[in-house]
Design an enzyme around this catalytic site. Sequence first.
Site, PDB file in Angstrom:
ATOM      1  CD  GLN A   1     -70.485  29.692  87.710  1.00 43.83           C
ATOM      2  OE1 GLN A   1     -70.352  29.175  86.307  1.00 43.83           O
ATOM      3  NE2 GLN A   1     -69.579  30.989  87.603  1.00 43.83           N
TER       4      GLN A   1
ATOM      5  CB  THR B   1     -67.251  31.406  89.704  1.00 53.16           C
ATOM      6  OG1 THR B   1     -68.287  30.256  90.150  1.00 53.16           O
ATOM      7  CG2 THR B   1     -65.986  30.786  89.879  1.00 53.16           C
TER       8      THR B   1
ATOM      9  CG  HIS C   1     -61.795  28.043  88.465  1.00 48.32           C
ATOM     10  ND1 HIS C   1     -62.763  28.590  88.453  1.00 48.32           N
ATOM     11  CD2 HIS C   1     -62.019  27.544  86.629  1.00 48.32           C
ATOM     12  CE1 HIS C   1     -64.056  28.850  87.560  1.00 48.32           C
ATOM     13  NE2 HIS C   1     -63.045  28.384  86.831  1.00 48.32           N
TER      14      HIS C   1
ATOM     15  CB  ILE D   1     -63.132  14.255  91.747  1.00 52.79           C
ATOM     16  CG1 ILE D   1     -63.148  14.945  92.423  1.00 52.79           C
ATOM     17  CG2 ILE D   1     -64.041  12.799  91.903  1.00 52.79           C
ATOM     18  CD1 ILE D   1     -62.769  14.281  94.048  1.00 52.79           C
ATOM     19  NE  ARG D   2     -59.698  13.855  85.941  1.00 51.32           N
ATOM     20  CZ  ARG D   2     -59.996  15.461  86.419  1.00 51.32           C
ATOM     21  NH1 ARG D   2     -61.258  15.214  86.977  1.00 51.32           N
ATOM     22  NH2 ARG D   2     -59.369  16.776  85.901  1.00 51.32           N
TER      23      ARG D   2
HETATM   24  C1  LIG Z   1     -63.831  22.968  80.906  1.00 53.69           C
HETATM   25  C2  LIG Z   1     -63.694  24.136  81.885  1.00 53.69           C
HETATM   26  C3  LIG Z   1     -65.146  25.185  82.036  1.00 53.69           C
HETATM   27  C4  LIG Z   1     -65.555  25.147  83.461  1.00 53.69           C
HETATM   28  N1  LIG Z   1     -66.136  26.318  83.880  1.00 53.69           N
HETATM   29  C5  LIG Z   1     -66.486  26.995  83.890  1.00 53.69           C
HETATM   30  C6  LIG Z   1     -67.317  27.676  84.409  1.00 53.69           C
HETATM   31  O1  LIG Z   1     -68.232  28.889  83.969  1.00 53.69           O
HETATM   32  N2  LIG Z   1     -67.582  28.271  86.299  1.00 53.69           N
HETATM   33  C7  LIG Z   1     -67.573  27.706  86.982  1.00 53.69           C
HETATM   34  O2  LIG Z   1     -67.247  28.149  88.245  1.00 53.69           O
HETATM   35  N3  LIG Z   1     -66.468  26.326  86.989  1.00 53.69           N
HETATM   36  C8  LIG Z   1     -65.962  26.481  85.619  1.00 53.69           C
HETATM   37  N4  LIG Z   1     -65.003  25.173  85.813  1.00 53.69           N
HETATM   38  C9  LIG Z   1     -64.083  24.618  86.780  1.00 53.69           C
HETATM   39  C10 LIG Z   1     -65.690  23.660  87.754  1.00 53.69           C
HETATM   40  O3  LIG Z   1     -66.192  23.920  88.135  1.00 53.69           O
HETATM   41  C11 LIG Z   1     -64.125  22.308  87.996  1.00 53.69           C
HETATM   42  O4  LIG Z   1     -64.678  23.987  89.449  1.00 53.69           O
HETATM   43  C12 LIG Z   1     -63.342  22.529  87.940  1.00 53.69           C
HETATM   44  O5  LIG Z   1     -63.309  21.833  86.899  1.00 53.69           O
HETATM   45  C13 LIG Z   1     -63.028  21.559  89.192  1.00 53.69           C
HETATM   46  O6  LIG Z   1     -61.608  20.074  88.488  1.00 53.69           O
HETATM   47  P1  LIG Z   1     -61.547  18.653  87.877  1.00 53.69           P
HETATM   48  O7  LIG Z   1     -61.977  19.434  85.955  1.00 53.69           O
HETATM   49  O8  LIG Z   1     -60.420  19.038  87.704  1.00 53.69           O
HETATM   50  O9  LIG Z   1     -62.311  17.783  88.382  1.00 53.69           O
HETATM   51  C14 LIG Z   1     -64.520  25.056  84.623  1.00 53.69           C
HETATM   52  C15 LIG Z   1     -63.534  23.619  83.993  1.00 53.69           C
HETATM   53  C16 LIG Z   1     -63.484  23.572  83.208  1.00 53.69           C
HETATM   54  C17 LIG Z   1     -62.653  22.019  83.075  1.00 53.69           C
END
Ligand SMILES: Cc1cc2nc3c(=O)[nH]c(=O)nc-3n(C[C@H](O)[C@H](O)[C@H](O)COP(=O)(O)O)c2cc1C
Length: 381
Positions: A127, A155, A275, A309-310
């Site tokens: 990513q 992203t 996100h 998604i859980r």
């Molecule tokens: C702690 C954390 C760090 C994340 N870091 C990134 C990241 O570095 N790059 C990115 O594209 N998305 C990041 N995301 C977003 C995730 O890729 C994803 O879009 C998101 O967690 C999906 O929702 P969910 O956690 O409810 O499943 C992050 C999410 C969380 C919870």
Amino acid sequence: MALVNIDDFRDLARRRRPKIFFDYIDGGSFEEETMRANRSDFSRLTLRQNVLVEPQPQDLATAYLGKRHPLPFMLGPVGFLGLYSGKGEVKAVRAAHAAGIPFCLSTFSIASLADLRIVTDGPLHFQLYVLEDRSLCEEFLRAAEYAGVDTLFVTVDTAITGIRERDVRNGFRSLTRVTPDLFARLALKPRWLAEVVLAGMPSVRAVEHRPEFGRGALEQAANLSRRIDKTLSWKDIAWLRERWAGKLVIKGVLTPADAVRARDLGCDGVVVSNHGGRQLDGAPSTIRALPSIRATVGTDFCLMLDGGIRRGADVIKAIALGADGVMLGRAYAYGLSAAGQAGVAEVIAILEREISISLALMGIASVEQLKALGAEAVSTL
Ligand SMILES: Cc1cc2nc3c(=O)[nH]c(=O)nc-3n(C[C@H](O)[C@H](O)[C@H](O)COP(=O)(O)O)c2cc1C
């Protein structure tokens, strides 16, 4: 205590990890409405139950990102895994590849792609946050190519970071070094502290060799965040498309028009994502945004979905409404924080089990059959 579902791993993560990191994983932006909607909109959908269907062998395998995978979900990019558990990225990729599913490494990672390549030859994705300094971007692309990365996820919903109020209160991202106060808070979880320190003082490996990013994960992450290109536009996607020969997927699309734009620029797919409700609070949930995007782009363009998604049933609903595959975020970050590699493996196993049982109760033999049924498999309350 038995760990039966993803929420159990979340509770254990809360108990085992410093509050500053648990809140960073668990929280969303502003009022956290979009984050909650990602969950509650799944509850507005019901699954169709077909009974007395002649049993057939079950098959959860399906194709997304141009390849067939044994399960309809993969591990998406989550930053700082190595802070939640020592060598966290290595543990996560090992668990993913043991289950035969892909792993996507975040730009904000403690381990580098090269570190992961030493431990696995399974499918690796990367990513990318596009930085103002394009030479560093090109360096990331070369590292990705060298590591045999198949798909680059760019992203695009984070040019400006949403205010995550839990993080503001805890000082996450504003702290650039471990102050005595922060150390006192971290030391409340001595087992975690020992584990992470024993894995080596954390730093963001991808920029470790660049003195302008400073030293240590906190300072490097703050500097990386500051250098994310705030002027990113479709022109830059065209630039990336020219430079990256592998698959290119845009992460953070919520409208049909943006998905069409990505497709017209030669991208291989998009991730329907807000996100995890960490950016634009008030944006629609991803499951709500998905159907019109699928209807507009047609059946051939790859759509991944993440957000909330859980449960196995969430995966089924997303696939029924048009996702080719689903990406996990917090679900596996909780597993990692609670119980390391075994925790990630168990999160994957729980979701697999739930998908398997729910599909069987729906009278559906395979994920391919679910895809063929599409929206017929669900209805809205
Ligand atoms: C702690 C954390 C760090 C994340 N870091 C990134 C990241 O570095 N790059 C990115 O594209 N998305 C990041 N995301 C977003 C995730 O890729 C994803 O879009 C998101 O967690 C999906 O929702 P969910 O956690 O409810 O499943 C992050 C999410 C969380 C919870």
